[in-house]
Design an enzyme around this catalytic site. Sequence first.
Site, PDB file in Angstrom:
ATOM      1  N   SER A 146     -14.750 -34.779   3.247  1.00 18.35           N
ATOM      2  CA  SER A 146     -15.121 -34.379   1.856  1.00 18.35           C
ATOM      3  C   SER A 146     -15.524 -32.663   1.741  1.00 18.35           C
ATOM      4  O   SER A 146     -15.102 -32.082   2.442  1.00 18.35           O
ATOM      5  CB  SER A 146     -16.013 -35.546   1.027  1.00 18.35           C
ATOM      6  OG  SER A 146     -17.031 -35.622   1.326  1.00 18.35           O
TER       7      SER A 146
ATOM      8  N   ASP B 184     -17.892 -42.671   2.329  1.00 15.37           N
ATOM      9  CA  ASP B 184     -16.455 -43.002   2.211  1.00 15.37           C
ATOM     10  C   ASP B 184     -15.713 -42.991   3.647  1.00 15.37           C
ATOM     11  O   ASP B 184     -16.062 -41.920   4.303  1.00 15.37           O
ATOM     12  CB  ASP B 184     -15.657 -42.317   1.201  1.00 15.37           C
ATOM     13  CG  ASP B 184     -14.444 -42.734   0.927  1.00 15.37           C
ATOM     14  OD1 ASP B 184     -13.968 -43.859   1.233  1.00 15.37           O
ATOM     15  OD2 ASP B 184     -13.727 -42.112   0.250  1.00 15.37           O
TER      16      ASP B 184
ATOM     17  N   HIS C   6     -11.734 -35.714  -0.368  1.00 18.44           N
ATOM     18  CA  HIS C   6     -12.185 -35.716  -1.750  1.00 18.44           C
ATOM     19  C   HIS C   6     -12.079 -34.450  -2.316  1.00 18.44           C
ATOM     20  O   HIS C   6     -11.955 -33.368  -1.562  1.00 18.44           O
ATOM     21  CB  HIS C   6     -13.643 -36.007  -1.510  1.00 18.44           C
ATOM     22  CG  HIS C   6     -13.997 -37.314  -1.142  1.00 18.44           C
ATOM     23  ND1 HIS C   6     -15.353 -37.603  -0.788  1.00 18.44           N
ATOM     24  CD2 HIS C   6     -13.200 -38.207  -0.918  1.00 18.44           C
ATOM     25  CE1 HIS C   6     -15.446 -39.157  -0.611  1.00 18.44           C
ATOM     26  NE2 HIS C   6     -13.945 -39.463  -0.409  1.00 18.44           N
TER      27      HIS C   6
END
Lengths: 272, 188
Positions: free
Chosen positions: B12, B132, B39
């Site tokens: 991300s 994540d 992301h």
Amino acid sequence: MEIEIDIQDIRKLVNTVKAKYAFDFGEYALSSFKRRLVRILDLYKFKDMNELINKVNFDKVFYENFLKEITVNTTEMFRDPSMWKKFRETVVPELAKLSSIRIWHSACSSGEEVYSMAILMKEAGLLEKTKFLASDINEDVIATARSGKYPLRNMPLHSDNYDKSGGTKKLTDYYKTNGDYAYMDLSLIHTTVFKKFDLVLGKQEQKFDVILCRNVLIYFNLPLQDKIIEMFSGTVDTGAFLVVGSKESIAWCKSATKYSTFSFEEKIYRKL
Amino acid sequence: MSNYKAIVIGGSAGSFPLITKILASLPKNYPFPVFLALHRLKHVRTGFVEALSIKSGIPVIEPNDKQQIKPGIAYLAPSNYHMYIEPGNTFSLSTEEMVKFSRPAIDLTFETASNVYRDKLVGVIVSGANTDGANGIAFVKKRGGLTIAQDPQEATISTMPDGAIKATQIDHILKIDDIVKKLIEVAN
């Protein structure tokens, strides 16, 4: 880590539901179906799939809740603003030529898109000659759609989408705030009929000029997507519009030959 | 013959230059599909693919639902959808709830890819600002796949590689240049 579910467990569940309730999950897309099951195991604190399968088998009331939890109900007003903009600019002028307009939200969920489309048609001056059907398999979300009551915390996103979609006013012109909720102006849905409808098993007798089915087909496998697109084909005449989700495609469906691509980017199709 | 069949990469914040570098280093005839779970800004649907494509050695696309998976293509998880790898070599997409405030969620692409490719999968976690991907890479490890994390000392934001390293016994903790070498090595 979450409980692991193997393919045999899923088959066993699918067979149980099929035998007992004549509902077939066999054509649901595997990964998302599995995720929904993991979620349900967690939500109801089942220790394994067998416990869930037994509960589904012997408890009809639980089965009804299970059905509701399996379906995905995330939605937004004016989700994918560029689609709504394209619709406003290119589809609306076509619809304006008709003496009356019929629009079907074929899986309306909690209704955010129902209000979005009503606002769009109102701003186009077409609301009074448009009849909407808003249907979903889940009666709870239909009740929410009918009430027009939405958490206030979601409204900034919806407003932002509305502005990007080419809205001519402000989204706040269409709702009142009370406490933590936004209450939509219900005159927007005075020509909307809400109805429970199962896309997989249901038969639709009416005809439509626009069908919206956005981010629903992704939960089904290709053969089932085929059947639903074919069912839609029977409910429209030449020139009608079909709108699917921004990353859905009917290109791999057998009935794709019955449609032309009206907007490739925004996934708007037109019946030939 | 390579032992592997697919690559999945998660990242991300701070990952964009790394992903660009990885893609630029892959040869045109790279024999695997490369799944990118990154992301991204929720409502910026366009631009990202184009930006990644500029220097990439292989085509970069955002798959549609039920699209066929092919080798030599990088598949970017589309904005506001989870990207799942299905049995039978296709994608499916989902608008289900966010995972760790993320949709697309890295965990879900990794988990579904590991279900399909089992020990033939290479999972890579690079720079990012939340955890994540940690559960996802643990799945890859559990199914016998090869796991790689960017060296947290090199990562712009180390939360994500740290999370991966904490979640499972990562096979290789590498700097980005060595990740690139590894991805080419596993293809030979």
